[in-house]
Design a protein around this motif. Sequence first.
Motif, PDB file in Angstrom:
ATOM      1  N   PRO A 201       0.821  -1.225   0.000  1.00 48.67           N
ATOM      2  CA  PRO A 201       0.000   0.000   0.000  1.00 48.67           C
ATOM      3  C   PRO A 201       0.852   1.270   0.000  1.00 48.67           C
ATOM      4  O   PRO A 201       0.487   2.258  -0.637  1.00 48.67           O
ATOM      5  N   GLU A 202       1.972   1.233   0.694  1.00 47.73           N
ATOM      6  CA  GLU A 202       2.855   2.407   0.717  1.00 47.73           C
ATOM      7  C   GLU A 202       3.462   2.662  -0.660  1.00 47.73           C
ATOM      8  O   GLU A 202       3.552   3.809  -1.117  1.00 47.73           O
ATOM      9  N   GLN A 203       3.891   1.608  -1.321  1.00 47.50           N
ATOM     10  CA  GLN A 203       4.430   1.752  -2.667  1.00 47.50           C
ATOM     11  C   GLN A 203       3.350   2.196  -3.646  1.00 47.50           C
ATOM     12  O   GLN A 203       3.615   2.967  -4.575  1.00 47.50           O
ATOM     13  N   SER A 204       2.135   1.727  -3.450  1.00 50.63           N
ATOM     14  CA  SER A 204       1.022   2.143  -4.303  1.00 50.63           C
ATOM     15  C   SER A 204       0.776   3.635  -4.194  1.00 50.63           C
ATOM     16  O   SER A 204       0.577   4.329  -5.205  1.00 50.63           O
ATOM     17  N   ALA A 205       0.815   4.157  -2.969  1.00 49.33           N
ATOM     18  CA  ALA A 205       0.610   5.584  -2.769  1.00 49.33           C
ATOM     19  C   ALA A 205       1.720   6.402  -3.415  1.00 49.33           C
ATOM     20  O   ALA A 205       1.474   7.488  -3.957  1.00 49.33           O
ATOM     21  N   ALA A 206       2.943   5.889  -3.392  1.00 52.56           N
ATOM     22  CA  ALA A 206       4.075   6.622  -3.966  1.00 52.56           C
ATOM     23  C   ALA A 206       4.106   6.571  -5.485  1.00 52.56           C
ATOM     24  O   ALA A 206       4.550   7.521  -6.143  1.00 52.56           O
ATOM     25  N   SER A 207       3.621   5.462  -6.065  1.00 53.80           N
ATOM     26  CA  SER A 207       3.775   5.245  -7.508  1.00 53.80           C
ATOM     27  C   SER A 207       2.519   5.503  -8.325  1.00 53.80           C
ATOM     28  O   SER A 207       2.592   5.755  -9.531  1.00 53.80           O
ATOM     29  N   GLY A 208       1.360   5.389  -7.688  1.00 53.68           N
ATOM     30  CA  GLY A 208       0.112   5.481  -8.424  1.00 53.68           C
ATOM     31  C   GLY A 208      -0.352   4.152  -8.985  1.00 53.68           C
ATOM     32  O   GLY A 208      -1.447   4.055  -9.545  1.00 53.68           O
ATOM     33  N   LEU A 209       0.474   3.102  -8.860  1.00 58.28           N
ATOM     34  CA  LEU A 209       0.072   1.764  -9.280  1.00 58.28           C
ATOM     35  C   LEU A 209      -0.760   1.103  -8.185  1.00 58.28           C
ATOM     36  O   LEU A 209      -0.538   1.354  -6.999  1.00 58.28           O
ATOM     37  N   PRO A 210      -1.726   0.264  -8.552  1.00 61.56           N
ATOM     38  CA  PRO A 210      -2.539  -0.385  -7.513  1.00 61.56           C
ATOM     39  C   PRO A 210      -1.731  -1.366  -6.682  1.00 61.56           C
ATOM     40  O   PRO A 210      -0.764  -1.962  -7.160  1.00 61.56           O
ATOM     41  N   ALA A 211      -2.117  -1.520  -5.429  1.00 56.09           N
ATOM     42  CA  ALA A 211      -1.460  -2.489  -4.557  1.00 56.09           C
ATOM     43  C   ALA A 211      -1.686  -3.892  -5.104  1.00 56.09           C
ATOM     44  O   ALA A 211      -2.711  -4.191  -5.724  1.00 56.09           O
ATOM     45  N   TYR A 212      -0.702  -4.763  -4.868  1.00 52.37           N
ATOM     46  CA  TYR A 212      -0.757  -6.116  -5.425  1.00 52.37           C
ATOM     47  C   TYR A 212       0.010  -7.044  -4.509  1.00 52.37           C
ATOM     48  O   TYR A 212       1.155  -6.760  -4.145  1.00 52.37           O
ATOM     49  N   ASP A 213      -0.599  -8.171  -4.118  1.00 52.49           N
ATOM     50  CA  ASP A 213       0.072  -9.090  -3.201  1.00 52.49           C
ATOM     51  C   ASP A 213      -0.087 -10.548  -3.587  1.00 52.49           C
ATOM     52  O   ASP A 213       0.065 -11.443  -2.752  1.00 52.49           O
ATOM     53  N   ARG A 214      -0.346 -10.840  -4.864  1.00 52.71           N
ATOM     54  CA  ARG A 214      -0.566 -12.224  -5.273  1.00 52.71           C
ATOM     55  C   ARG A 214       0.693 -12.915  -5.788  1.00 52.71           C
ATOM     56  O   ARG A 214       0.757 -14.146  -5.805  1.00 52.71           O
ATOM     57  N   ALA A 215       1.698 -12.163  -6.261  1.00 45.86           N
ATOM     58  CA  ALA A 215       2.878 -12.791  -6.866  1.00 45.86           C
ATOM     59  C   ALA A 215       3.660 -13.613  -5.848  1.00 45.86           C
ATOM     60  O   ALA A 215       4.386 -14.534  -6.227  1.00 45.86           O
ATOM     61  N   GLY A 216       3.542 -13.278  -4.565  1.00 48.48           N
ATOM     62  CA  GLY A 216       4.272 -14.007  -3.535  1.00 48.48           C
ATOM     63  C   GLY A 216       3.445 -15.056  -2.826  1.00 48.48           C
ATOM     64  O   GLY A 216       3.858 -15.591  -1.800  1.00 48.48           O
ATOM     65  N   ASP A 217       2.272 -15.381  -3.382  1.00 52.74           N
ATOM     66  CA  ASP A 217       1.415 -16.376  -2.746  1.00 52.74           C
ATOM     67  C   ASP A 217       1.960 -17.791  -2.871  1.00 52.74           C
ATOM     68  O   ASP A 217       1.733 -18.632  -2.003  1.00 52.74           O
ATOM     69  N   ASP A 218       2.643 -18.066  -3.967  1.00 51.40           N
ATOM     70  CA  ASP A 218       3.099 -19.426  -4.213  1.00 51.40           C
ATOM     71  C   ASP A 218       4.310 -19.409  -5.131  1.00 51.40           C
ATOM     72  O   ASP A 218       4.599 -18.399  -5.785  1.00 51.40           O
ATOM     73  N   SER A 219       5.011 -20.523  -5.195  1.00 44.74           N
ATOM     74  CA  SER A 219       6.083 -20.690  -6.170  1.00 44.74           C
ATOM     75  C   SER A 219       5.471 -20.928  -7.545  1.00 44.74           C
ATOM     76  O   SER A 219       4.321 -21.357  -7.666  1.00 44.74           O
ATOM     77  N   GLY A 220       6.254 -20.658  -8.603  1.00 46.19           N
ATOM     78  CA  GLY A 220       5.717 -20.902  -9.930  1.00 46.19           C
ATOM     79  C   GLY A 220       6.669 -20.470 -11.030  1.00 46.19           C
ATOM     80  O   GLY A 220       7.714 -19.869 -10.776  1.00 46.19           O
ATOM     81  N   PHE A 221       6.288 -20.794 -12.271  1.00 46.48           N
ATOM     82  CA  PHE A 221       7.063 -20.363 -13.431  1.00 46.48           C
ATOM     83  C   PHE A 221       6.761 -18.895 -13.714  1.00 46.48           C
ATOM     84  O   PHE A 221       5.611 -18.524 -13.901  1.00 46.48           O
ATOM     85  N   ARG A 222       7.810 -18.084 -13.751  1.00 48.46           N
ATOM     86  CA  ARG A 222       7.592 -16.655 -13.978  1.00 48.46           C
ATOM     87  C   ARG A 222       7.692 -16.272 -15.450  1.00 48.46           C
ATOM     88  O   ARG A 222       7.113 -15.279 -15.862  1.00 48.46           O
TER      89      ARG A 222
END
Length: 282
Positions: A201-222
Motif C-alpha cells: 500500500p505504501e508503494q502504491s501511494a508513492a507510484s500510483g500503481l494499484p497495490a498487489y500481493d498475489r505474486a508471492g502467494d506461491d512458487s511458480g514459473f515466472r
Amino acid sequence: MNRIRSLLAVTLVASLPIVTPARAQEAEDHSTLTLGLGVAAVPSYEGSDDYRIMPVPQVRGKVHDFAFWTRGPALFVDLVPNRSDDGLDIQVGPTVGARFDRTSRKRVKDDAVAALGKLDTAIDVGGFVGIGKTGVITSAYDNLSARVSITKDVAGAHESVIVTPSIEYFTPLSVRSFVGLGLSADYVGKKYGRYYFDITPEQSAASGLPAYDRAGDDSGFRKINLALTGGYSLSGDIRRGWTLFALGAYARMLGDYADSPIVSIAGSKNQWVGAVGVGYTF
C-alpha cells in the motif's frame, strides 16, 4: 568444449545457455579462451516495455578440459572434463551470479516503477547439471543439450530459489557459420515474486500503481524464453579467430508475475532482446 557459446549474449536476460556445434570438426585443444563483446537492446527491468542499450562482455574457455563461461553477470564452471570420444558431454558444476534488476532508479525508464523504490543486488549461488550430445540430427557436428541450474540468493535481496531448465540445439551451416535455437523457463520461489512483483500500500501511494500481493502467494514459473542465434566467421573458420554474432530472443511473462501492475500496467508480458557483437577465439 564448444567455443562459440562465449560469443552469444542470450544469457543476458533470456537465460539461455549457448553451445556451438563445431567442436567435433577437429581434434580438441585442451585449453582455449574466447572473448566476446556486443551491444544489446534489453528491457529496462524484468517486465518492462521500455528498452535500453547496454554492452555485453562475455568470456569462455577451458583449462585442461575443465570448461568455464560467463552468462551475463554469472559465472559457470564445469567440473567434469570433456574427454569423451563419442560426443557425449556430462556437465556438473557450481555457478554464481549477480542480479541487478531495479537496483538503480536511473536505469528504470517508467516513472511509476521507479517510484516503487530501489531494490538490493541479489547474489545467486548454486549449481547446474546437464548433458549434451554432438552428432544427433543434421550432421556429425550438430549439438543437442539439456541443462538445469538451481540457485539461491545469499545476499538478502529476494532470498529465493530459482530453477532454470533449458534445452538447446545448434548446428553449423558451414565451416564459417552456424545457427542455434534455445528454449528455457524460470521457476521461482515465493519470496522472489514478493520481492520483485508485489506492491505494498505504501508503494502504491508513492507510484500510483494499484497495490498487489498475489505474486508471492506461491512458487511458480515466472517466464518462458525462446532465442535464435547465428554467427559468421570473419577468419574463415568458426573455431578460430574473429566471429560476428547476432541474437534475437523473446520471453513471455507468466501467471501472477505477468498480472502484477509492474508488468500489466507499467510494462508488458512480452519481452524482447536483440544483440550483435564480435568475438575472438584463441
